[in-house]
Design a protein around this motif. Sequence first.
Motif, mmCIF file in Angstrom:
data_model
loop_
_atom_site.group_PDB
_atom_site.id
_atom_site.type_symbol
_atom_site.label_atom_id
_atom_site.label_comp_id
_atom_site.label_asym_id
_atom_site.label_seq_id
_atom_site.Cartn_x
_atom_site.Cartn_y
_atom_site.Cartn_z
ATOM 1 N N SER A 82 1.437 -24.277 -3.534
ATOM 2 C CA SER A 82 1.628 -23.429 -2.775
ATOM 3 C C SER A 82 3.181 -22.860 -3.095
ATOM 4 C CB SER A 82 1.657 -23.447 -1.234
ATOM 5 O OG SER A 82 0.429 -23.915 -0.942
ATOM 6 N N GLY A 83 3.306 -21.515 -3.254
ATOM 7 C CA GLY A 83 4.691 -20.894 -3.342
ATOM 8 C C GLY A 83 5.108 -20.913 -4.960
ATOM 9 N N SER A 84 4.287 -21.384 -5.978
ATOM 10 C CA SER A 84 4.545 -21.437 -7.344
ATOM 11 C C SER A 84 4.583 -20.061 -8.031
ATOM 12 C CB SER A 84 3.506 -22.452 -8.106
ATOM 13 O OG SER A 84 2.490 -21.843 -7.764
ATOM 14 N N GLY A 85 3.999 -19.103 -7.162
ATOM 15 C CA GLY A 85 3.760 -17.796 -7.794
ATOM 16 C C GLY A 85 2.622 -17.306 -8.256
ATOM 17 N N LYS A 86 1.560 -18.262 -8.214
ATOM 18 C CA LYS A 86 0.201 -17.991 -9.118
ATOM 19 C C LYS A 86 -0.450 -16.982 -8.396
ATOM 20 C CE LYS A 86 -2.331 -21.622 -6.304
ATOM 21 N NZ LYS A 86 -1.132 -21.644 -5.371
ATOM 22 N N THR A 87 -0.409 -16.730 -6.929
ATOM 23 C CA THR A 87 -1.294 -15.632 -6.324
ATOM 24 C C THR A 87 -0.575 -14.369 -6.529
ATOM 25 O OG1 THR A 87 -2.185 -17.037 -4.472
ATOM 26 C CG2 THR A 87 -1.957 -14.805 -3.935
ATOM 27 N N THR A 88 0.710 -14.248 -6.498
ATOM 28 C CA THR A 88 1.628 -13.072 -6.777
ATOM 29 C C THR A 88 1.175 -12.637 -8.206
ATOM 30 O OG1 THR A 88 3.311 -13.802 -5.288
ATOM 31 C CG2 THR A 88 3.872 -11.983 -6.948
ATOM 32 N N ALA A 89 1.229 -13.461 -9.045
ATOM 33 C CA ALA A 89 0.778 -13.141 -10.637
ATOM 34 C C ALA A 89 -0.517 -12.348 -10.513
ATOM 35 C CB ALA A 89 0.663 -14.338 -11.593
ATOM 36 N N LEU A 90 -1.571 -12.925 -9.802
ATOM 37 C CA LEU A 90 -2.805 -12.515 -9.895
ATOM 38 C C LEU A 90 -2.757 -10.863 -9.043
ATOM 39 C CD1 LEU A 90 -5.787 -13.278 -10.732
ATOM 40 C CD2 LEU A 90 -6.314 -13.597 -8.335
ATOM 41 N N MET A 91 -1.956 -10.999 -8.028
ATOM 42 C CA MET A 91 -2.098 -9.705 -7.303
ATOM 43 C C MET A 91 -1.301 -8.580 -8.192
ATOM 44 S SD MET A 91 -3.581 -10.108 -4.480
ATOM 45 C CE MET A 91 -4.714 -11.068 -5.490
ATOM 46 N N MET A 92 -0.476 -8.938 -9.163
ATOM 47 C CA MET A 92 0.203 -7.918 -10.021
ATOM 48 C C MET A 92 -0.836 -7.525 -10.916
ATOM 49 S SD MET A 92 4.065 -8.903 -10.705
ATOM 50 C CE MET A 92 3.938 -10.503 -11.126
ATOM 51 N N LEU A 93 -1.563 -8.505 -11.658
ATOM 52 C CA LEU A 93 -2.925 -8.107 -12.340
ATOM 53 C C LEU A 93 -4.084 -7.377 -11.792
ATOM 54 C CD1 LEU A 93 -3.164 -11.366 -14.197
ATOM 55 C CD2 LEU A 93 -2.399 -9.587 -15.313
ATOM 56 N N ALA A 94 -4.198 -7.538 -10.351
ATOM 57 C CA ALA A 94 -5.101 -6.573 -9.680
ATOM 58 C C ALA A 94 -4.451 -5.320 -9.524
ATOM 59 C CB ALA A 94 -5.497 -7.394 -8.386
#
Length: 330
Positions: free
Chosen positions: A27-39
């Motif tokens: 959690s907090g590593s940035g993985k979800t933010t990276a996916l949200m930018m791709l999306a």
Amino acid sequence: MYGAVAAVVELSLIVRRGEFLTILGPSGSGKTTALMMLAGFEAPTKGDILIAGKSVAAVPSYGRDQGIVFQNYALFPHLTVRRNLEFPLEMRGVKSRERAPLVERMLKRVHLDSFGERMPSQLSGGQQQRVALARALIADPPILLLDEPLGALDRNLREQMQGEIKGLHREFGKTTICVTHDQEEALTLSDRIVVMRGGRIEQLDAPEALYDRPVNRFVANFLGEANVLDTPELGYQKQNTLDKIPMVRPERIRISAVSALAPAKLDQCQTVTGTVEEMIYAGPLRKYQVRVGSTSLIVREHAASGQDVFAPGDSVRLDWLRADVRLLDE
């Protein structure tokens, strides 16, 4: 950026056409933010996002040709399963008479051909997940994005759905980018895995290479368990000139009685003696915690008939091949 906090920092990543790439991290590593930018749900504060060589950084989510599956499935609760699948086709202007056979074919592919008239609330978690996957694939997008796709399922169903997702990827050949915090899921599904920490990529590699040759202590500990061998009593010490830390995986260590025959490749092994502190039985596996001087080592072995089983307080010998020791960065 979230206020003054950079969720993703200097992320540079090339995804190969048709591969299954997983972004893994705590959690907090940035993985979800990276996916949200791709999306297309988050915009990068700088840099660019290219799909097939074309910039999409300023293109909204609905303008990007990609399928998305969320952790909570995001099915339309007021629409039947069939209508959920028809919706993305309708949005792309596919005529009604052309939608019906596409929907029937996809329902059959995900083993829900008799569930078309049910509402999402009438389905199990696994069935809802199949509907979400079918809806994401039905319009034939070149890219599929998965956000913690199996996080809401119990273990047995999660393992079953891993096989389903793997089969769909083989069949449809979509470039798939998945975000998860589940290491086993990442190892099972992926062609390559990105491990992130603090908004940065720590390592990008194939699953086996990532597990067997982690670049640093963080990756080694995050992707499984790691025994650090940086004390003289284990026959090692930190290689200060290289600033490297020796590590061996728990399943690479052989546990035996002190009086047992020495391993065949004794000259290639490191051998220590210790005392069992704990034994955990986990069905196909036994996990031991063994005290060697001031260090506690973890040993994991497959349970088999006729095997010696050790209890807390037992003296044991541990052997591992020196070739199985990996040198890590901090």
